[in-house]
Design an enzyme around this catalytic site. Sequence first.
Site, PDB file in Angstrom:
ATOM      1  N   ASP A   1       9.277 -22.550 -30.002  1.00 41.39           N
ATOM      2  CA  ASP A   1       8.640 -21.534 -29.163  1.00 41.39           C
ATOM      3  C   ASP A   1       7.633 -20.752 -30.004  1.00 41.39           C
ATOM      4  OD1 ASP A   1       7.855 -19.535 -27.476  1.00 41.39           O
ATOM      5  OD2 ASP A   1       9.823 -18.663 -27.148  1.00 41.39           O
TER       6      ASP A   1
ATOM      7  N   ASP B   1      18.631 -19.243 -27.406  1.00 42.56           N
ATOM      8  CA  ASP B   1      17.372 -18.827 -28.030  1.00 42.56           C
ATOM      9  C   ASP B   1      17.665 -17.830 -29.132  1.00 42.56           C
ATOM     10  OD1 ASP B   1      14.826 -18.225 -28.744  1.00 42.56           O
ATOM     11  OD2 ASP B   1      14.151 -17.579 -26.756  1.00 42.56           O
TER      12      ASP B   1
HETATM   13 MG   LIG Z   1      11.950 -18.178 -26.903  1.00 39.70          MG
END
Ligand SMILES: [Mg+2]
Length: 372
Positions: free
Chosen positions: A252, A199
């Site tokens: 996201d 991420d």
């Molecule tokens: Mg994330």
Amino acid sequence: MRARLSSVRAHRHRVPLLRPFVTAARRTDSVEYVVAEVVLTGEDADGRPVRVTGQGSAAETAAVTGETAQSIERLLMTALRPALEGRTGDLRTFSRLIAATGTGGTSAKAALEVALHDAWGQAAGIPLAELLGGRADGAMPNDMTVSLESPETMAAHARAAFDSGTRILKIKLGSSPEADRRRLGAVVEAVPEVRLRLDANQGWSVEEACRSLAAFAADGLPVDLVEQPVAAADTAGLARVRAESAVPIMADESVWSPDDARRLVDAQAADLFNIKLAKTGGIAAALEIADVAQEAGLKCMMGAMMEPRISITAAAHLAFAHPAVTTIDLDSPAWFAEDVPDGGFAEERGMLRLCGGPGLGLRRLPPEDSAA
Ligand SMILES: [Mg+2]
């Protein structure tokens, strides 16, 4: 079932984290969160009176949602409560009323909407996952997040997570490609057996992302997906990274609403969506995003901010309720020095299961002074 929302209350809590949570966007040592509590009154299918208390929660995540515990509590008590308290309707009606209360404040809206779902599940006497059309008796592998720290610290945290049973690690990256490669090298050396989710939290340029992902692939690193490599608003950039990447790309910060999901599908910018209730404003919109994904042949992960057990339990129920949700990233309660209330879900050797019981299946948190 139609029911009356008799009261809405909010309590604030602050909990230290067991270790700092560090991403490309923020560093956090403690979390302040708000518990929303609703009392629902009505009649069940047999005409018997029902009175249940439901709870939801929302954590400060100023770096992502722009919300603080104070702003969450204010929105709950000065906008959402006056709009909903005393009204009668079905669950869908209340979800619509919450969504219609202006833009923003998605964490606060999620707390209230989850509390209503908890209450409705309790009134129906079934787990929320079943109320949403799914099953509550499955198990899903959870992951553990490794904060963006020095390679040595990340390797040590990765090893500790592996030793506690976790087999999927979410690795926070998003600095320079060279430094990130060193971090990843240290983690893989420490725990060669794990699968990795990366991420970058928007930390890379398109060029950096393409370069890093090509290098990781060339080195054969065990990477299952890469989350939000580039800036949230850069849909074209995300699509470019996806076109070049051998690894699935997960949106996201780029996906908050069903409209965002449709836009990303149209741009072919993502293979997966990370759905978080704090972004969607609650369960109804989260399910709609999962529907968009399913129609387009995409999969979803249920994720969360650094949120307490109540929020995570709601996300877990949703994960068991929708077929497009195939993965979860719900480790935040394990970071909390005080993980309350009991119940909701249990995790053993990296596998997450719901505890059963109606609604969220949580015990009620003892009320606290809202000024605490
Ligand atoms: Mg994330």
